[in-house]
Design a protein around this motif. Structure first.
Motif, short mmCIF file in Angstrom:
data_model
loop_
_atom_site.label_atom_id
_atom_site.label_comp_id
_atom_site.label_asym_id
_atom_site.label_seq_id
_atom_site.Cartn_x
_atom_site.Cartn_y
_atom_site.Cartn_z
N SER A 113 5.90 -66.62 -31.16
CA SER A 113 7.04 -65.60 -30.37
C SER A 113 7.49 -64.70 -31.24
N VAL A 114 8.57 -63.93 -30.70
CA VAL A 114 10.05 -63.14 -31.33
C VAL A 114 11.24 -63.59 -31.23
N ILE A 115 11.66 -63.92 -31.68
CA ILE A 115 13.04 -64.29 -30.93
C ILE A 115 14.11 -63.95 -31.92
N GLY A 116 15.37 -63.36 -30.79
CA GLY A 116 16.92 -63.27 -30.99
C GLY A 116 17.85 -64.31 -31.06
N ILE A 117 17.87 -65.31 -32.28
CA ILE A 117 18.84 -65.80 -31.79
C ILE A 117 20.36 -65.46 -32.51
N GLY A 118 21.44 -65.73 -31.29
CA GLY A 118 22.51 -65.61 -31.67
C GLY A 118 23.54 -65.28 -30.68
N GLU A 119 24.45 -63.94 -30.89
CA GLU A 119 25.72 -64.03 -29.21
C GLU A 119 24.61 -62.73 -27.91
N ILE A 120 25.25 -63.09 -27.38
CA ILE A 120 24.94 -62.16 -26.05
C ILE A 120 26.60 -62.09 -25.30
N LEU A 121 26.67 -61.40 -24.82
CA LEU A 121 27.84 -60.70 -24.21
C LEU A 121 27.30 -59.35 -23.12
N TRP A 122 29.18 -59.00 -22.93
CA TRP A 122 29.32 -57.81 -21.37
C TRP A 122 30.13 -56.58 -23.00
N ASP A 123 29.58 -56.32 -23.11
CA ASP A 123 30.56 -54.69 -23.72
C ASP A 123 30.88 -53.98 -23.02
N GLU A 167 32.72 -46.79 -19.34
CA GLU A 167 31.91 -46.60 -18.49
C GLU A 167 31.69 -47.88 -17.27
N GLY A 168 32.03 -48.92 -18.17
CA GLY A 168 31.58 -49.99 -17.27
C GLY A 168 30.46 -50.79 -18.13
N LYS A 169 30.19 -52.34 -17.93
CA LYS A 169 30.01 -53.20 -18.55
C LYS A 169 28.88 -53.35 -18.96
N LYS A 170 28.26 -53.38 -19.65
CA LYS A 170 26.82 -53.52 -20.30
C LYS A 170 26.19 -54.66 -21.14
N LEU A 171 24.80 -55.04 -20.70
CA LEU A 171 24.38 -56.37 -21.16
C LEU A 171 24.47 -55.64 -22.76
N GLY A 172 25.38 -56.68 -23.90
CA GLY A 172 24.87 -56.67 -25.50
C GLY A 172 24.37 -58.03 -26.58
N GLY A 173 24.95 -57.20 -27.70
CA GLY A 173 25.12 -58.58 -28.92
C GLY A 173 23.77 -58.30 -28.96
N ALA A 174 23.91 -58.25 -30.56
CA ALA A 174 22.71 -57.28 -31.49
C ALA A 174 21.06 -58.01 -31.63
N PRO A 175 21.36 -59.96 -31.41
CA PRO A 175 20.21 -60.47 -31.35
C PRO A 175 19.61 -60.40 -30.05
N ALA A 176 19.88 -60.05 -28.76
CA ALA A 176 19.61 -59.60 -27.30
C ALA A 176 19.15 -58.28 -27.13
N ASN A 177 19.48 -57.47 -27.86
CA ASN A 177 19.24 -56.16 -28.01
C ASN A 177 18.10 -55.94 -28.61
N PHE A 178 18.05 -56.87 -29.67
CA PHE A 178 16.82 -57.30 -30.46
C PHE A 178 15.18 -57.56 -29.66
N PRO A 223 23.26 -43.87 -22.91
CA PRO A 223 24.31 -44.99 -23.05
C PRO A 223 24.16 -46.75 -23.26
N GLY A 224 25.12 -47.50 -23.70
CA GLY A 224 24.69 -48.90 -23.65
C GLY A 224 23.12 -48.74 -24.47
N ALA A 225 23.29 -50.05 -25.02
CA ALA A 225 22.11 -51.03 -26.09
C ALA A 225 21.10 -50.92 -25.96
N MET A 226 20.76 -51.31 -24.26
CA MET A 226 19.45 -51.79 -23.75
C MET A 226 18.58 -50.19 -22.83
#
Length: 295
Positions: A4-14, A18-29, A280-283
């Protein structure tokens, strides 16, 4: 179990204007790596609240693998304001769920079957998640084909020299931007008067396989013990830069894991991150020109 390839760490709402977007560097990765045809997992934690429900729903709608337990802390949020140049400014809430990621037998099993993990400094600001991340890295296979990517991602005052030193010892690839390099030089008193010599000294000091230096509009570099790649940043109409660096790391690693050369991986990473800056947004969903080759 598939490697597997893993992004481990923060997941959050940016919380964007214009509104909230799912974010967090490991989640984006993990999200962008999955788009490029690899079995990616997001590892984090959310609270027993409505925002946590929405994160899980959002991830499942995107058909992403995840190990995100519920913990008795609020789901993470970040207030994001975008300046006139499209650059984000962050207010990262503290003592939230992703500060308290537990190390479980399920997580240990994933670690033992992980081919590449990406982690940063932000999720190590609290002891629980810092311990979990380090235990995860230690449980990963220790061989030439395993990548431990430290996407340093310095935010506010949520880092220390000790945490950075330990992470540099545990990683074998470092991703850093030009502003972070200045801060690292101040903390570690690196020898050298240019960005290139500072990077080469870091590469040697921590016996890294690779160091990736991004310099915004001024291009990006990839250093290895034997080669140096530089690629100019293309001119695009920037909407915002949220998540662009994460998409760079994800696409670079995806290309390497698919057997591409360092130079090929670098060119793909630059192109993908430039595209993300136009959205717009991280994803954003990546166009087929990027994903078709790895489908």
């Amino acid at each position: 179990m598939e490697k597997s390839v893993i992004g481990i760490g923060e997941i959050l709402w940016d919380m964007l204007p214009e509104g909230k977007k799912l974010g967090g560097a490991p989640a984006n990765f993990a999200y962008h790596t999955a788009q490029l045809g690899l079995p990616a997992y997001i590892v984090s934690a959310v609270g027993n609240d409505h925002l946590g429900d929405e994160i899980i729903q959002h991830i499942e709608q995107k058909q992403l693998n995840h190990l995100i337990p519920r913990v008795p802390y609020p789901t993470g949020t970040v207030e994001v304001n975008i300046d006139e140049g499209g650059i984000p400014c962050y207010d990262i809430k503290q003592n939230v769920a992703w500060d308290n990621i537990p190390f479980t037998p399920s997580l240990e099993n994933i670690a033992q079957h992980t081919r590449c993990a990406c982690f940063g400094s932000l999720a190590q600001r609290a002891a629980t998640s810092r311990t979990t991340i380090n235990r995860f890295l230690d449980a990963m296979p220790d061989d030439e084909n395993t990548y431990k990517v430290f996407d340093i991602n310095l935010r506010q005052n949520f880092y220390s020299r000790e945490i950075l030193h330990i992470s540099l010892q545990k990683c074998n690839i470092l991703k850093i931007n030009d502003e972070e390099l200045i801060l690292i030089n101040e903390l570690f008193k690196l020898a050298g008067s240019t960005s290139e010599t500072l990077c080469l000294n870091l590469l040697k000091a921590y016996q890294l396989k690779m160091l990736i230096l991004t310099c915004g509009a001024h291009g990006s570099h990839v250093f290895t013990p034997k080669e140096h790649s530089f690629v100019e940043t293309p001119h695009v109409n920037v909407v915002d830069t949220v998540g662009a660096g994460d998409s760079f790391t994800a696409s670079f690693m995806a290309a390497l894991l698919h057997g591409k050369s360092t130079t090929e991986a670098h060119h793909l990473a630059v192109s993908v991150s430039a595209y993300v800056c136009t959205q717009p947004g991280a994803m954003p969903r990546l166009p087929q020109e990027f994903t078709a080759e790895f489908a």
